[in-house]
Design a protein around this motif. Structure first.
Motif, PDB file in Angstrom:
ATOM      1  N   ASP A  44      31.542 100.157 -57.671  1.00 44.04           N
ATOM      2  CA  ASP A  44      30.510  99.997 -56.641  1.00 44.04           C
ATOM      3  C   ASP A  44      29.967  98.575 -56.624  1.00 44.04           C
ATOM      4  OD1 ASP A  44      30.666 102.633 -55.782  1.00 44.04           O
ATOM      5  OD2 ASP A  44      28.918 103.306 -56.944  1.00 44.04           O
ATOM      6  N   ILE A  45      29.699  98.031 -57.804  1.00 43.01           N
ATOM      7  CA  ILE A  45      29.180  96.658 -57.908  1.00 43.01           C
ATOM      8  C   ILE A  45      30.220  95.663 -57.407  1.00 43.01           C
ATOM      9  CG2 ILE A  45      28.485  94.851 -59.539  1.00 43.01           C
ATOM     10  CD1 ILE A  45      27.209  97.170 -61.217  1.00 43.01           C
ATOM     11  N   ALA A  46      31.464  95.840 -57.821  1.00 41.34           N
ATOM     12  CA  ALA A  46      32.542  94.917 -57.422  1.00 41.34           C
ATOM     13  C   ALA A  46      32.733  94.904 -55.911  1.00 41.34           C
ATOM     14  CB  ALA A  46      33.845  95.297 -58.127  1.00 41.34           C
ATOM     15  N   VAL A  47      32.718  96.072 -55.306  1.00 40.53           N
ATOM     16  CA  VAL A  47      32.923  96.178 -53.857  1.00 40.53           C
ATOM     17  C   VAL A  47      31.741  95.575 -53.097  1.00 40.53           C
ATOM     18  CG1 VAL A  47      33.064  97.848 -51.953  1.00 40.53           C
ATOM     19  CG2 VAL A  47      34.546  98.078 -53.952  1.00 40.53           C
ATOM     20  N   CYS A  57      36.144  87.319 -44.831  1.00 41.33           N
ATOM     21  CA  CYS A  57      37.548  87.260 -45.254  1.00 41.33           C
ATOM     22  C   CYS A  57      38.229  88.605 -45.000  1.00 41.33           C
ATOM     23  CB  CYS A  57      37.627  86.910 -46.736  1.00 41.33           C
ATOM     24  SG  CYS A  57      36.957  85.275 -47.119  1.00 41.33           S
ATOM     25  N   SER A  58      39.531  88.612 -45.218  1.00 39.25           N
ATOM     26  CA  SER A  58      40.304  89.835 -45.007  1.00 39.25           C
ATOM     27  C   SER A  58      40.005  90.854 -46.099  1.00 39.25           C
ATOM     28  CB  SER A  58      41.802  89.514 -45.012  1.00 39.25           C
ATOM     29  OG  SER A  58      42.215  89.174 -46.321  1.00 39.25           O
ATOM     30  N   GLY A  59      40.342  92.091 -45.811  1.00 39.55           N
ATOM     31  CA  GLY A  59      40.160  93.163 -46.789  1.00 39.55           C
ATOM     32  C   GLY A  59      40.952  92.911 -48.059  1.00 39.55           C
ATOM     33  N   SER A  60      42.134  92.328 -47.935  1.00 38.53           N
ATOM     34  CA  SER A  60      42.948  92.077 -49.127  1.00 38.53           C
ATOM     35  C   SER A  60      42.296  91.029 -50.033  1.00 38.53           C
ATOM     36  CB  SER A  60      44.369  91.651 -48.750  1.00 38.53           C
ATOM     37  OG  SER A  60      44.353  90.424 -48.055  1.00 38.53           O
ATOM     38  N   GLN A  61      41.607  90.055 -49.445  1.00 44.07           N
ATOM     39  CA  GLN A  61      40.899  89.060 -50.257  1.00 44.07           C
ATOM     40  C   GLN A  61      39.717  89.699 -50.977  1.00 44.07           C
ATOM     41  OE1 GLN A  61      40.519  86.332 -46.889  1.00 44.07           O
ATOM     42  NE2 GLN A  61      41.416  84.730 -48.181  1.00 44.07           N
ATOM     43  N   ARG A  62      39.028  90.596 -50.307  1.00 37.15           N
ATOM     44  CA  ARG A  62      37.918  91.304 -50.949  1.00 37.15           C
ATOM     45  C   ARG A  62      38.439  92.217 -52.050  1.00 37.15           C
ATOM     46  NH1 ARG A  62      36.074  91.527 -45.398  1.00 37.15           N
ATOM     47  NH2 ARG A  62      36.811  93.657 -45.262  1.00 37.15           N
ATOM     48  N   LEU A  63      39.577  92.867 -51.820  1.00 36.34           N
ATOM     49  CA  LEU A  63      40.183  93.714 -52.842  1.00 36.34           C
ATOM     50  C   LEU A  63      40.570  92.886 -54.059  1.00 36.34           C
ATOM     51  CD1 LEU A  63      41.350  96.376 -53.909  1.00 36.34           C
ATOM     52  CD2 LEU A  63      43.460  95.845 -52.642  1.00 36.34           C
ATOM     53  N   ASP A  64      41.178  91.735 -53.825  1.00 37.03           N
ATOM     54  CA  ASP A  64      41.550  90.849 -54.936  1.00 37.03           C
ATOM     55  C   ASP A  64      40.333  90.462 -55.759  1.00 37.03           C
ATOM     56  OD1 ASP A  64      44.185  90.945 -54.131  1.00 37.03           O
ATOM     57  OD2 ASP A  64      44.158  88.980 -53.145  1.00 37.03           O
ATOM     58  N   ALA A  66      37.462  92.149 -56.020  1.00 37.15           N
ATOM     59  CA  ALA A  66      36.958  93.332 -56.724  1.00 37.15           C
ATOM     60  C   ALA A  66      37.823  93.652 -57.938  1.00 37.15           C
ATOM     61  CB  ALA A  66      36.899  94.524 -55.774  1.00 37.15           C
ATOM     62  N   LEU A  67      39.136  93.559 -57.793  1.00 37.62           N
ATOM     63  CA  LEU A  67      40.021  93.840 -58.921  1.00 37.62           C
ATOM     64  C   LEU A  67      39.862  92.799 -60.028  1.00 37.62           C
ATOM     65  CD1 LEU A  67      43.234  95.052 -57.070  1.00 37.62           C
ATOM     66  CD2 LEU A  67      41.563  96.435 -58.329  1.00 37.62           C
ATOM     67  N   ALA A  68      39.729  91.535 -59.653  1.00 39.57           N
ATOM     68  CA  ALA A  68      39.511  90.488 -60.659  1.00 39.57           C
ATOM     69  C   ALA A  68      38.192  90.724 -61.393  1.00 39.57           C
ATOM     70  CB  ALA A  68      39.526  89.111 -60.002  1.00 39.57           C
ATOM     71  N   PHE A  69      37.175  91.125 -60.667  1.00 45.35           N
ATOM     72  CA  PHE A  69      35.877  91.434 -61.250  1.00 45.35           C
ATOM     73  C   PHE A  69      36.017  92.554 -62.276  1.00 45.35           C
ATOM     74  CE2 PHE A  69      31.926  93.812 -61.396  1.00 45.35           C
ATOM     75  CZ  PHE A  69      30.942  92.843 -61.418  1.00 45.35           C
ATOM     76  N   LEU A  70      36.716  93.622 -61.899  1.00 42.60           N
ATOM     77  CA  LEU A  70      36.892  94.753 -62.802  1.00 42.60           C
ATOM     78  C   LEU A  70      37.756  94.392 -64.003  1.00 42.60           C
ATOM     79  CD1 LEU A  70      37.260  97.598 -60.185  1.00 42.60           C
ATOM     80  CD2 LEU A  70      35.331  97.203 -61.736  1.00 42.60           C
ATOM     81  N   GLN A  71      38.732  93.530 -63.789  1.00 39.26           N
ATOM     82  CA  GLN A  71      39.566  93.081 -64.906  1.00 39.26           C
ATOM     83  C   GLN A  71      38.723  92.302 -65.913  1.00 39.26           C
ATOM     84  OE1 GLN A  71      42.844  90.437 -63.929  1.00 39.26           O
ATOM     85  NE2 GLN A  71      44.075  91.399 -65.516  1.00 39.26           N
ATOM     86  N   GLU A  72      37.795  91.476 -65.413  1.00 38.43           N
ATOM     87  CA  GLU A  72      36.890  90.748 -66.305  1.00 38.43           C
ATOM     88  C   GLU A  72      36.017  91.698 -67.116  1.00 38.43           C
ATOM     89  OE1 GLU A  72      34.558  87.931 -64.105  1.00 38.43           O
ATOM     90  OE2 GLU A  72      36.331  86.874 -63.370  1.00 38.43           O
ATOM     91  N   LYS A  73      35.754  92.880 -66.578  1.00 33.31           N
ATOM     92  CA  LYS A  73      34.937  93.886 -67.267  1.00 33.31           C
ATOM     93  C   LYS A  73      35.771  94.716 -68.237  1.00 33.31           C
ATOM     94  CE  LYS A  73      31.228  92.651 -65.257  1.00 33.31           C
ATOM     95  NZ  LYS A  73      30.352  91.767 -66.001  1.00 33.31           N
ATOM     96  N   GLY A  74      37.071  94.426 -68.316  1.00 31.69           N
ATOM     97  CA  GLY A  74      37.928  95.103 -69.289  1.00 31.69           C
ATOM     98  C   GLY A  74      38.761  96.249 -68.760  1.00 31.69           C
ATOM     99  N   PHE A  75      38.761  96.458 -67.458  1.00 28.71           N
ATOM    100  CA  PHE A  75      39.556  97.541 -66.881  1.00 28.71           C
ATOM    101  C   PHE A  75      40.979  97.057 -66.622  1.00 28.71           C
ATOM    102  CE2 PHE A  75      35.196  98.591 -65.757  1.00 28.71           C
ATOM    103  CZ  PHE A  75      35.127  99.903 -66.199  1.00 28.71           C
TER     104      PHE A  75
END
Length: 104
Positions: A44-47, A57-64, A66-75
């Motif tokens: 929720d926070i990442a999105v 920006c495009s949805g794919s850039q926002r997805l990238d 969010a995923l990078a954010f979650l990866q930094e959190k250890g997911f």
């Protein structure tokens, strides 16, 4: 120009139904309650952050983002469950924004 609001609302409603019926039970079966709560909270926070920072920006850039954010959190972003959690958070955000637009 054709008004496609009703079509967009129907698609969002269908997506929410699919998530409720299939995605949430699937996520529940693969994680503990604490892991689910943590993942869904961070998603929720990442999105929300991706929407705020990259709204033009495009949805794919926002997805990238969010995923990078979650990866930094250890997911593990290669785990499909993380992408599914992000998709669920996106739909949740859209529903919240839709309510805001309709409420005034």
């Amino acid at each position: 120009m054709t008004d496609i609001t009703s079509i967009v609302e129907a698609v969002i409603a269908l997506a929410v139904t699919v998530i409720t019926v299939f995605l949430i039970p699937w996520i529940s079966g693969r994680t503990t309650a604490q892991e689910r709560e943590e993942l869904l909270g961070w998603a929720d926070i990442a999105v929300a952050a991706a929407q705020q920072l990259y709204h033009k920006c495009s949805g794919s850039q926002r997805l990238d983002y969010a995923l990078a954010f979650l990866q930094e959190k250890g997911f593990d972003i290669d785990d499909g469950i993380v992408v599914d959690a992000v998709e669920a958070a996106v739909l949740k955000l859209h529903r919240q924004l839709e309510g805001t637009y309709h409420d005034g």
